[in-house]
Design a protein around this motif. Sequence first.
Motif, PDB file in Angstrom:
ATOM      1  N   GLY A   1       4.956  48.588  73.272  1.00  0.00           N
ATOM      2  CA  GLY A   1       5.837  47.434  73.781  1.00  0.00           C
ATOM      3  C   GLY A   1       5.089  46.432  74.062  1.00  0.00           C
ATOM      4  N   VAL A   2       5.413  45.202  73.721  1.00  0.00           N
ATOM      5  CA  VAL A   2       4.735  43.849  73.984  1.00  0.00           C
ATOM      6  C   VAL A   2       5.591  42.906  74.612  1.00  0.00           C
ATOM      7  CG1 VAL A   2       3.301  41.763  72.906  1.00  0.00           C
ATOM      8  CG2 VAL A   2       3.283  43.904  71.742  1.00  0.00           C
ATOM      9  N   ILE A   3       5.220  42.795  75.787  1.00  0.00           N
ATOM     10  CA  ILE A   3       5.894  41.903  76.758  1.00  0.00           C
ATOM     11  C   ILE A   3       5.599  40.506  76.587  1.00  0.00           C
ATOM     12  CG2 ILE A   3       6.606  41.300  79.098  1.00  0.00           C
ATOM     13  CD1 ILE A   3       6.370  44.189  79.885  1.00  0.00           C
ATOM     14  N   GLY A   4       5.889  39.587  75.957  1.00  0.00           N
ATOM     15  CA  GLY A   4       5.790  38.018  75.594  1.00  0.00           C
ATOM     16  C   GLY A   4       5.179  37.865  74.094  1.00  0.00           C
ATOM     17  N   TYR A   5       5.891  37.252  73.394  1.00  0.00           N
ATOM     18  CA  TYR A   5       5.612  37.042  71.836  1.00  0.00           C
ATOM     19  C   TYR A   5       4.766  35.662  71.619  1.00  0.00           C
ATOM     20  CZ  TYR A   5       6.099  37.733  67.016  1.00  0.00           C
ATOM     21  OH  TYR A   5       5.980  37.920  65.825  1.00  0.00           O
ATOM     22  N   GLY A   6       3.761  35.593  72.515  1.00  0.00           N
ATOM     23  CA  GLY A   6       2.968  34.296  72.441  1.00  0.00           C
ATOM     24  C   GLY A   6       1.941  34.367  71.177  1.00  0.00           C
ATOM     25  N   VAL A   7       0.775  33.931  71.344  1.00  0.00           N
ATOM     26  CA  VAL A   7      -0.255  33.965  70.278  1.00  0.00           C
ATOM     27  C   VAL A   7      -0.849  35.359  70.247  1.00  0.00           C
ATOM     28  CG1 VAL A   7      -2.601  33.110  69.692  1.00  0.00           C
ATOM     29  CG2 VAL A   7      -0.878  31.620  70.471  1.00  0.00           C
ATOM     30  N   ILE A   8      -1.188  35.870  71.568  1.00  0.00           N
ATOM     31  CA  ILE A   8      -1.703  37.334  71.767  1.00  0.00           C
ATOM     32  C   ILE A   8      -0.692  38.306  71.527  1.00  0.00           C
ATOM     33  CG2 ILE A   8      -2.814  38.848  73.328  1.00  0.00           C
ATOM     34  CD1 ILE A   8      -3.835  36.473  74.997  1.00  0.00           C
ATOM     35  N   GLY A   9       0.472  38.064  71.791  1.00  0.00           N
ATOM     36  CA  GLY A   9       1.320  39.210  71.400  1.00  0.00           C
ATOM     37  C   GLY A   9       1.658  39.357  70.024  1.00  0.00           C
ATOM     38  N   GLN A  10       1.893  38.088  69.246  1.00  0.00           N
ATOM     39  CA  GLN A  10       1.991  38.077  67.783  1.00  0.00           C
ATOM     40  C   GLN A  10       0.779  38.754  67.006  1.00  0.00           C
ATOM     41  OE1 GLN A  10       2.913  34.247  66.358  1.00  0.00           O
ATOM     42  NE2 GLN A  10       3.878  33.694  68.265  1.00  0.00           N
ATOM     43  N   ARG A  11      -0.571  38.674  67.757  1.00  0.00           N
ATOM     44  CA  ARG A  11      -1.547  39.098  66.907  1.00  0.00           C
ATOM     45  C   ARG A  11      -1.714  40.639  67.359  1.00  0.00           C
ATOM     46  NH1 ARG A  11      -4.261  40.194  62.629  1.00  0.00           N
ATOM     47  NH2 ARG A  11      -6.608  40.602  63.077  1.00  0.00           N
ATOM     48  N   LEU A  12      -1.476  41.011  68.580  1.00  0.00           N
ATOM     49  CA  LEU A  12      -1.210  42.413  69.119  1.00  0.00           C
ATOM     50  C   LEU A  12      -0.369  43.157  68.193  1.00  0.00           C
ATOM     51  CD1 LEU A  12      -2.435  44.710  70.602  1.00  0.00           C
ATOM     52  CD2 LEU A  12      -0.726  44.030  72.523  1.00  0.00           C
ATOM     53  N   GLY A  13       0.774  42.610  67.862  1.00  0.00           N
ATOM     54  CA  GLY A  13       1.855  43.196  67.246  1.00  0.00           C
ATOM     55  C   GLY A  13       1.288  43.721  65.758  1.00  0.00           C
ATOM     56  N   GLU A  14       0.826  42.599  65.106  1.00  0.00           N
ATOM     57  CA  GLU A  14       0.205  42.809  63.880  1.00  0.00           C
ATOM     58  C   GLU A  14      -0.860  44.214  63.753  1.00  0.00           C
ATOM     59  OE1 GLU A  14      -1.308  39.017  62.821  1.00  0.00           O
ATOM     60  OE2 GLU A  14       0.508  38.122  62.394  1.00  0.00           O
ATOM     61  N   LEU A  15      -1.761  44.100  64.888  1.00  0.00           N
ATOM     62  CA  LEU A  15      -2.630  45.192  64.727  1.00  0.00           C
ATOM     63  C   LEU A  15      -2.228  46.614  64.915  1.00  0.00           C
ATOM     64  CD1 LEU A  15      -5.609  43.625  67.201  1.00  0.00           C
ATOM     65  CD2 LEU A  15      -5.462  43.567  64.427  1.00  0.00           C
ATOM     66  N   GLY A  16      -1.196  46.284  65.812  1.00  0.00           N
ATOM     67  CA  GLY A  16      -0.433  47.709  66.173  1.00  0.00           C
ATOM     68  C   GLY A  16       0.100  48.260  64.923  1.00  0.00           C
ATOM     69  N   LEU A  17       0.958  47.324  64.058  1.00  0.00           N
ATOM     70  CA  LEU A  17       1.422  47.657  62.859  1.00  0.00           C
ATOM     71  C   LEU A  17       0.607  48.309  61.908  1.00  0.00           C
ATOM     72  CD1 LEU A  17       4.120  44.994  62.423  1.00  0.00           C
ATOM     73  CD2 LEU A  17       4.537  47.370  63.075  1.00  0.00           C
ATOM     74  N   ALA A  18      -0.567  47.810  61.725  1.00  0.00           N
ATOM     75  CA  ALA A  18      -1.700  48.093  60.684  1.00  0.00           C
ATOM     76  C   ALA A  18      -1.993  49.438  61.042  1.00  0.00           C
ATOM     77  CB  ALA A  18      -2.818  47.050  60.998  1.00  0.00           C
ATOM     78  N   MET A  19      -2.019  49.794  62.551  1.00  0.00           N
ATOM     79  CA  MET A  19      -2.425  51.144  62.820  1.00  0.00           C
ATOM     80  C   MET A  19      -1.393  52.187  62.969  1.00  0.00           C
ATOM     81  SD  MET A  19      -5.385  50.355  65.698  1.00  0.00           S
ATOM     82  CE  MET A  19      -4.386  49.355  66.699  1.00  0.00           C
ATOM     83  N   GLY A  20      -0.352  51.822  62.408  1.00  0.00           N
ATOM     84  CA  GLY A  20       0.778  52.810  62.201  1.00  0.00           C
ATOM     85  C   GLY A  20       1.639  53.030  63.397  1.00  0.00           C
ATOM     86  N   MET A  21       1.578  52.125  64.466  1.00  0.00           N
ATOM     87  CA  MET A  21       2.517  52.076  65.521  1.00  0.00           C
ATOM     88  C   MET A  21       3.751  51.526  65.399  1.00  0.00           C
ATOM     89  SD  MET A  21      -0.318  50.986  68.583  1.00  0.00           S
ATOM     90  CE  MET A  21       0.281  51.912  69.897  1.00  0.00           C
ATOM     91  N   ARG A  22       4.907  52.005  65.949  1.00  0.00           N
ATOM     92  CA  ARG A  22       6.132  51.240  65.985  1.00  0.00           C
ATOM     93  C   ARG A  22       5.860  50.107  67.122  1.00  0.00           C
ATOM     94  NH1 ARG A  22      10.654  52.791  69.785  1.00  0.00           N
ATOM     95  NH2 ARG A  22      12.529  51.567  69.038  1.00  0.00           N
TER      96      ARG A  22
END
Length: 331
Positions: free
Chosen positions: A153-174
């Motif tokens: 769960g990412v609270i805040g979709y700024g620069v960090i949140g966007q990049r973290l979301g991409e990394l999470g998806l790359a590792m198979g996370m929802r």
Amino acid sequence: MKPRVLLTFGETARRNYYGAAALEGLQAIADVRLNPGDAPLVGDALIGAARGCRVIISDRQAAAPAELFRALPELAVFERCAVDVRNVDIAAASEAGVLVTHASAGFGNAVAEWIVGAMIDLGRNMSDAVHAYRAGERPAIRMGRELRGATLGVIGYGVIGQRLGELGLAMGMRVVVSDPVARVAHEGMGQVSLEELLAQSDFVACLAPANAHTENLMNAPRFAAMKPGAIFVNASRGELVDEAALLQALDSGHLGGAALDVGRAPDQMPSPALAAHPRVIATPHIGGLTPEAVQHQSRETVAQLAELLAGRIPAGALNAAHATRLHTLRS
């Protein structure tokens, strides 16, 4: 003539957070006055050091209240080598005719990688094993958890949140995101309310901006709303968290752990009481401390000054319409 510029960073901070390359570039276009000590310049010390300077390039701790702009009639530009300008009185700067600028976020990838490392560390109990071995003890053998298949769960979709979301998806996370303003365009991420995010997430990364609306965003009811055993990560600002509530959620065992790179101290260091907790891993606000991230922001301050000397308003200017002293910069 080159304008006289005060660089507020102390000696150690100048090495770590500004860098030799940016300083060399700054010295090529300005007469640079350095902070001679190691402590940050604040209050009267900042005003005294800045007398006669047209420009201040400041670290985050160098607060700029109204008194600073009133006391420095020669000041034309206040540049912040950071995104955060909450301790700069922009209204007072505008009244005095001083331009305020800030840097763009160059630390998105660095902080996102720190969060991934923290999630792995807490999920696999790595720091506990390291500490035990260093103390000459036999570490406990404990079952870990994988990131793959877990919900981030990412609270805040700024620069960090966007990049973290991409990394999470790359590792198979929802990946689910909560942001009251930004719209999530990535088809692999879901956008949900904060309440839904807390109820669903195995790992919660707090990346919201710090302002009056987000003070104590994570409080006792919201920690209680998280899944039992979930892990909380704060890599944004300490003001987002009710620390007493977080401590209680950790002591009760409701949370599986927390990772903190920020706290409520002026320098954003994590609170000692939380940092020492056995369910917490904490670092001294170094999530964005990589050469790539530091150089992005420090070199941007040089580029901003170069633009101003060429007669152009740079990206990152916050009150250009009120910057009536700019004409003095090249005189």
